[in-house]
Motif scaffolding. Structure first.
Motif, mmCIF file in Angstrom:
data_model
loop_
_atom_site.group_PDB
_atom_site.id
_atom_site.type_symbol
_atom_site.label_atom_id
_atom_site.label_comp_id
_atom_site.label_asym_id
_atom_site.label_seq_id
_atom_site.Cartn_x
_atom_site.Cartn_y
_atom_site.Cartn_z
ATOM 1 N N THR A 31 -8.670 -3.605 -39.041
ATOM 2 C CA THR A 31 -9.084 -2.260 -39.438
ATOM 3 C C THR A 31 -7.994 -1.689 -39.918
ATOM 4 N N GLY A 32 -6.695 -1.807 -39.752
ATOM 5 C CA GLY A 32 -5.734 -0.977 -40.601
ATOM 6 C C GLY A 32 -5.832 -1.615 -42.288
ATOM 7 N N ASP A 33 -5.849 -2.791 -42.369
ATOM 8 C CA ASP A 33 -6.011 -3.157 -43.747
ATOM 9 C C ASP A 33 -7.238 -2.472 -44.563
ATOM 10 N N TYR A 58 -4.479 7.851 -34.442
ATOM 11 C CA TYR A 58 -5.742 7.081 -34.602
ATOM 12 C C TYR A 58 -6.724 7.787 -35.279
ATOM 13 N N VAL A 59 -7.330 6.879 -36.267
ATOM 14 C CA VAL A 59 -8.419 7.535 -36.683
ATOM 15 C C VAL A 59 -9.590 7.693 -35.537
ATOM 16 N N PRO A 60 -10.598 8.687 -35.652
ATOM 17 C CA PRO A 60 -11.441 8.807 -34.733
ATOM 18 C C PRO A 60 -12.441 7.609 -34.357
ATOM 19 N N MET A 67 -17.270 1.495 -39.437
ATOM 20 C CA MET A 67 -16.705 0.903 -40.307
ATOM 21 C C MET A 67 -16.507 -0.705 -39.715
ATOM 22 N N LEU A 68 -16.256 -1.015 -38.362
ATOM 23 C CA LEU A 68 -16.179 -2.036 -37.693
ATOM 24 C C LEU A 68 -17.405 -3.026 -37.713
ATOM 25 N N ARG A 69 -18.440 -1.951 -37.327
ATOM 26 C CA ARG A 69 -19.882 -2.498 -36.889
ATOM 27 C C ARG A 69 -20.374 -3.268 -38.184
ATOM 28 N N GLY A 85 -6.057 -5.160 -34.593
ATOM 29 C CA GLY A 85 -5.888 -3.809 -34.438
ATOM 30 C C GLY A 85 -7.223 -2.963 -34.176
ATOM 31 N N PHE A 86 -8.126 -3.577 -33.797
ATOM 32 C CA PHE A 86 -9.447 -3.089 -33.275
ATOM 33 C C PHE A 86 -10.005 -4.184 -32.094
#
Ligand code: AMP
Length: 192
Positions: A31-33, A58-60, A67-69, A85-86
């Motif tokens: 997630t950082g990338d 942290y981003v909310p 984004m991850l979904r 990172g997630f």
């Protein structure tokens, strides 16, 4: 094979996640990338998260989870992935549970690294968001928010600790061995 790599900032988890992902033939999802990619491309999301990342906060969760979904719904992630990172908060653990189930992760690999060595590694890396103040704040945030989520995965019996000190190749070997030994996981098809 769905894996999560965990470690304090500078533990080399990004490097190891990329190497192990290549070895297993699954995508490395950082997630950082992804956030850095948005920032450097000046997307709407990038503009939103830029100052948050610079402060080391942290981003909310709702932004990160959305984004991850989308990422894990992509075709290349259907056979598995390595998360890097997630999740980083218990809220994100719950969100991930909702997406892949409470038994969705095959293993959580924790890289154990000496803390003094970590500070050296981070300063040597010289990334744009690696000011000394940001590094300190990221450690603080990690201690306060991320370590507790390991308790959750510990209770599920999927956590495997790997010594993160030493050569990059050496550490990758240890991780692949831990995975194929089935210490904390179902054995993967390594190197196929
Ligand atoms: P990393 O490269 O993983 O250290 O991430 C760099 C920065 O991106 C972090 O300091 C956060 O600001 C943001 N970030 C990355 N992953 C997450 C996450 N799972 N939740 C919230 N913020 C994140």
């Amino acid at each position: 094979m769905k894996l999560l790599f965990v470690g304090p900032p500078g533990a080399g988890k990004g490097t190891q996640a990329a190497r192990v992902a290549a070895s297993l033939g699954i995508p490395h999802i950082s997630t950082g990338d992804m956030f850095r990619h948005h920032v450097s491309n000046g997307t709407e999301l990038g503009l939103k998260v830029d100052s948050i990342m610079k402060s080391g906060e942290y981003v909310p969760d709702e932004v990160t989870v959305a984004m991850l979904r989308e990422r894990i719904a992509e075709p290349d992630a259907q056979t598995g992935f390595i998360l890097d990172g997630f999740p980083r908060t218990t809220g994100q653990v719950a969100a991930l549970d909702g997406l892949i189930g409470t038994d969705g992760l095959d293993a959580v690999i924790v890289l154990d690294v000496d803390e003094d060595a970590l500070v050296e590694r981070l300063l040597a890396r010289g990334r744009a968001d690696d000011t000394e103040e940001t590094i300190r704040n990221r450690f603080e945030v990690y201690r306060e928010q991320t370590a507790p989520l390991l308790d959750v995965y510990d209770r599920r019996g999927v956590v495997g600790h790997v010594d993160g000190m030493g050569d990059v190749e050496e550490v990758t070997g240890r991780i692949l061995t831990a995975l194929s030994d089935g210490d904390a996981t179902t054995p993967p098809e390594v190197g196929s």
